[in-house]
Write a protein that holds these residues in place. Sequence first.
Motif, PDB file in Angstrom:
ATOM      1  N   GLN A  14      -9.449   8.176  -5.451  1.00 36.70           N
ATOM      2  CA  GLN A  14     -10.097   6.874  -5.362  1.00 36.70           C
ATOM      3  C   GLN A  14      -9.650   5.986  -6.519  1.00 36.70           C
ATOM      4  OE1 GLN A  14     -14.396   7.940  -4.591  1.00 36.70           O
ATOM      5  NE2 GLN A  14     -13.976   6.638  -2.819  1.00 36.70           N
ATOM      6  N   PHE A  15      -9.783   4.675  -6.311  1.00 35.30           N
ATOM      7  CA  PHE A  15      -9.227   3.698  -7.233  1.00 35.30           C
ATOM      8  C   PHE A  15     -10.250   2.615  -7.549  1.00 35.30           C
ATOM      9  CE2 PHE A  15      -5.989   5.472  -4.494  1.00 35.30           C
ATOM     10  CZ  PHE A  15      -5.013   5.880  -5.385  1.00 35.30           C
ATOM     11  N   ASP A  16     -10.074   1.977  -8.723  1.00 35.27           N
ATOM     12  CA  ASP A  16     -10.928   0.832  -9.035  1.00 35.27           C
ATOM     13  C   ASP A  16     -10.183  -0.497  -8.906  1.00 35.27           C
ATOM     14  OD1 ASP A  16      -9.447   1.492 -11.289  1.00 35.27           O
ATOM     15  OD2 ASP A  16     -11.095   1.268 -12.696  1.00 35.27           O
ATOM     16  N   LEU A  17      -8.877  -0.435  -8.571  1.00 34.62           N
ATOM     17  CA  LEU A  17      -8.122  -1.623  -8.175  1.00 34.62           C
ATOM     18  C   LEU A  17      -7.063  -1.206  -7.169  1.00 34.62           C
ATOM     19  CD1 LEU A  17      -7.233  -4.620  -8.412  1.00 34.62           C
ATOM     20  CD2 LEU A  17      -5.745  -3.923 -10.309  1.00 34.62           C
ATOM     21  N   ILE A  18      -7.030  -1.896  -6.027  1.00 31.84           N
ATOM     22  CA  ILE A  18      -5.975  -1.698  -5.030  1.00 31.84           C
ATOM     23  C   ILE A  18      -5.319  -3.050  -4.779  1.00 31.84           C
ATOM     24  CG2 ILE A  18      -5.399  -1.011  -2.676  1.00 31.84           C
ATOM     25  CD1 ILE A  18      -7.767   0.897  -2.706  1.00 31.84           C
ATOM     26  N   LEU A  19      -3.987  -3.070  -4.832  1.00 29.92           N
ATOM     27  CA  LEU A  19      -3.217  -4.296  -4.613  1.00 29.92           C
ATOM     28  C   LEU A  19      -2.323  -4.121  -3.392  1.00 29.92           C
ATOM     29  CD1 LEU A  19      -2.160  -7.087  -5.498  1.00 29.92           C
ATOM     30  CD2 LEU A  19      -0.535  -5.895  -6.975  1.00 29.92           C
ATOM     31  N   LEU A  20      -2.492  -5.033  -2.437  1.00 28.12           N
ATOM     32  CA  LEU A  20      -1.616  -5.100  -1.264  1.00 28.12           C
ATOM     33  C   LEU A  20      -0.884  -6.433  -1.332  1.00 28.12           C
ATOM     34  CD1 LEU A  20      -0.910  -3.658   1.513  1.00 28.12           C
ATOM     35  CD2 LEU A  20      -2.568  -5.221   2.532  1.00 28.12           C
ATOM     36  N   SER A  21       0.369  -6.387  -1.765  1.00 29.33           N
ATOM     37  CA  SER A  21       1.130  -7.613  -2.003  1.00 29.33           C
ATOM     38  C   SER A  21       2.386  -7.627  -1.142  1.00 29.33           C
ATOM     39  CB  SER A  21       1.499  -7.725  -3.493  1.00 29.33           C
ATOM     40  OG  SER A  21       2.250  -8.884  -3.739  1.00 29.33           O
ATOM     41  N   MET A  55      -8.076   1.700   2.792  1.00 36.60           N
ATOM     42  CA  MET A  55      -8.147   1.054   1.478  1.00 36.60           C
ATOM     43  C   MET A  55      -9.602   0.891   1.035  1.00 36.60           C
ATOM     44  SD  MET A  55      -5.165  -1.814   2.005  1.00 36.60           S
ATOM     45  CE  MET A  55      -5.597  -2.773   0.552  1.00 36.60           C
ATOM     46  N   ILE A  56     -10.442   0.441   1.942  1.00 33.01           N
ATOM     47  CA  ILE A  56     -11.859   0.261   1.601  1.00 33.01           C
ATOM     48  C   ILE A  56     -12.495   1.594   1.241  1.00 33.01           C
ATOM     49  CG2 ILE A  56     -14.108  -0.392   2.548  1.00 33.01           C
ATOM     50  CD1 ILE A  56     -12.630  -2.558   4.179  1.00 33.01           C
ATOM     51  N   ASP A  57     -12.183   2.635   2.006  1.00 33.27           N
ATOM     52  CA  ASP A  57     -12.737   3.969   1.726  1.00 33.27           C
ATOM     53  C   ASP A  57     -12.266   4.498   0.373  1.00 33.27           C
ATOM     54  OD1 ASP A  57     -14.098   3.960   4.125  1.00 33.27           O
ATOM     55  OD2 ASP A  57     -12.627   5.211   5.178  1.00 33.27           O
ATOM     56  N   ALA A  58     -11.036   4.148  -0.022  1.00 33.82           N
ATOM     57  CA  ALA A  58     -10.468   4.663  -1.273  1.00 33.82           C
ATOM     58  C   ALA A  58     -10.904   3.866  -2.500  1.00 33.82           C
ATOM     59  CB  ALA A  58      -8.944   4.659  -1.185  1.00 33.82           C
ATOM     60  N   GLY A  65     -15.177  -1.697  -7.469  1.00 32.30           N
ATOM     61  CA  GLY A  65     -13.735  -1.862  -7.621  1.00 32.30           C
ATOM     62  C   GLY A  65     -13.243  -3.125  -6.943  1.00 32.30           C
ATOM     63  N   HIS A  66     -12.032  -3.530  -7.304  1.00 43.50           N
ATOM     64  CA  HIS A  66     -11.448  -4.766  -6.773  1.00 43.50           C
ATOM     65  C   HIS A  66     -10.291  -4.464  -5.827  1.00 43.50           C
ATOM     66  CE1 HIS A  66     -13.235  -6.538 -10.584  1.00 43.50           C
ATOM     67  NE2 HIS A  66     -13.783  -7.230  -9.607  1.00 43.50           N
ATOM     68  N   LEU A  67     -10.168  -5.320  -4.829  1.00 43.21           N
ATOM     69  CA  LEU A  67      -9.064  -5.271  -3.873  1.00 43.21           C
ATOM     70  C   LEU A  67      -8.421  -6.655  -3.855  1.00 43.21           C
ATOM     71  CD1 LEU A  67      -9.314  -3.810  -0.269  1.00 43.21           C
ATOM     72  CD2 LEU A  67      -8.074  -5.896  -0.737  1.00 43.21           C
ATOM     73  N   LEU A  68      -7.118  -6.700  -4.092  1.00 41.75           N
ATOM     74  CA  LEU A  68      -6.411  -7.984  -4.134  1.00 41.75           C
ATOM     75  C   LEU A  68      -5.312  -8.004  -3.089  1.00 41.75           C
ATOM     76  CD1 LEU A  68      -5.875 -10.746  -5.426  1.00 41.75           C
ATOM     77  CD2 LEU A  68      -4.353  -9.591  -7.063  1.00 41.75           C
ATOM     78  N   LEU A  69      -5.304  -9.078  -2.284  1.00 45.91           N
ATOM     79  CA  LEU A  69      -4.254  -9.320  -1.301  1.00 45.91           C
ATOM     80  C   LEU A  69      -3.430 -10.525  -1.747  1.00 45.91           C
ATOM     81  CD1 LEU A  69      -6.337  -9.186   2.011  1.00 45.91           C
ATOM     82  CD2 LEU A  69      -5.267  -7.276   0.823  1.00 45.91           C
ATOM     83  N   ASP A  76      -6.371 -13.417  -2.074  1.00 46.39           N
ATOM     84  CA  ASP A  76      -7.807 -13.227  -1.865  1.00 46.39           C
ATOM     85  C   ASP A  76      -8.250 -11.971  -2.599  1.00 46.39           C
ATOM     86  OD1 ASP A  76      -9.059 -15.208   0.194  1.00 46.39           O
ATOM     87  OD2 ASP A  76      -7.066 -14.784   0.965  1.00 46.39           O
ATOM     88  N   LEU A  77      -9.315 -12.132  -3.370  1.00 49.50           N
ATOM     89  CA  LEU A  77      -9.853 -11.052  -4.191  1.00 49.50           C
ATOM     90  C   LEU A  77     -11.203 -10.618  -3.624  1.00 49.50           C
ATOM     91  CD1 LEU A  77      -9.667  -9.382  -6.887  1.00 49.50           C
ATOM     92  CD2 LEU A  77     -11.022 -11.241  -7.918  1.00 49.50           C
ATOM     93  N   PHE A  78     -11.380  -9.304  -3.506  1.00 47.26           N
ATOM     94  CA  PHE A  78     -12.604  -8.726  -2.956  1.00 47.26           C
ATOM     95  C   PHE A  78     -13.204  -7.718  -3.934  1.00 47.26           C
ATOM     96  CE2 PHE A  78      -9.788  -9.900   0.477  1.00 47.26           C
ATOM     97  CZ  PHE A  78     -10.606 -10.510   1.405  1.00 47.26           C
ATOM     98  N   LEU A  79     -14.497  -7.488  -3.759  1.00 49.37           N
ATOM     99  CA  LEU A  79     -15.228  -6.485  -4.526  1.00 49.37           C
ATOM    100  C   LEU A  79     -15.807  -5.466  -3.553  1.00 49.37           C
ATOM    101  CD1 LEU A  79     -16.654  -5.688  -7.334  1.00 49.37           C
ATOM    102  CD2 LEU A  79     -18.644  -6.919  -6.394  1.00 49.37           C
ATOM    103  N   LYS A  80     -15.657  -4.174  -3.855  1.00 47.59           N
ATOM    104  CA  LYS A  80     -16.292  -3.130  -3.043  1.00 47.59           C
ATOM    105  C   LYS A  80     -17.771  -3.040  -3.452  1.00 47.59           C
ATOM    106  CE  LYS A  80     -16.587   0.745  -0.530  1.00 47.59           C
ATOM    107  NZ  LYS A  80     -15.763   1.928  -0.804  1.00 47.59           N
ATOM    108  N   LYS A  81     -18.644  -3.223  -2.480  1.00 45.68           N
ATOM    109  CA  LYS A  81     -20.077  -3.200  -2.750  1.00 45.68           C
ATOM    110  C   LYS A  81     -20.549  -1.774  -3.049  1.00 45.68           C
ATOM    111  CE  LYS A  81     -21.015  -7.145   0.266  1.00 45.68           C
ATOM    112  NZ  LYS A  81     -21.689  -7.580   1.503  1.00 45.68           N
TER     113      LYS A  81
END
Length: 199
Positions: free
Chosen positions: A110-117, A135-138, A143-147, A194-199
């Motif tokens: 699992q990760f606290d930042l995932i980047l899909l660029s 990605m959401i599960d991981a 944690g943050h997810l950035l596209l 677009d930046l997201f936060l995992k709830k």
Amino acid sequence: MDKNKKTLDAAYFNELYVKNRDPWNFESSEYEKNKYVQTMLIIPDDVYANVFEIGCSNGALSMLLQSRSQKLLSVDSSSIAVANAKKRLSEHKHVTVKEMEVPRDFPSQQFDLILLSEVGYFMVEEDLLLLRDKMIDALLPGGHLLLVHWTPPVEEFPLTGDQVHEFFISKSGMEPSGPLAHLKNKTEPQYRMDLFLKK
């Protein structure tokens, strides 16, 4: 979606890298350099414990990400790109570069930042939705997810950058119980973030 289109695979990308070591001019383009600066600015935390970069290409962005990571896993489907990225990042022992063809291949940690660029539009909708859910599960809670994606349409790509981002936005904000919160959007003439936060 065009039914004749399919997710672009490792063979497609290896052919590009055989013809040109840097097919998208990641190393020399002022556009890419400026986009990398904006990418690093939109990432909220100074340092992340465990970062996952999907589509590292030759490792140009990975070099910036490694300075914000205690551990960084950078992957690409192209064996040629992975070899080039490994050379570039060889002195950074907290970085692991692997050949991985998502969504079929996906790490177990699992990760606290995932980047899909600059990756999502290479996929058909079915594969992108599977990748989105993985990605959401991981992603760890908080944690943050950035596209980050180019937005003008490209005929040979199954999706556009805007379509990619909308598939993730649909998982945020519509229901309080949804897994993601949409934190920030940055739209430029040729790309969006677009930046997201995992709830």
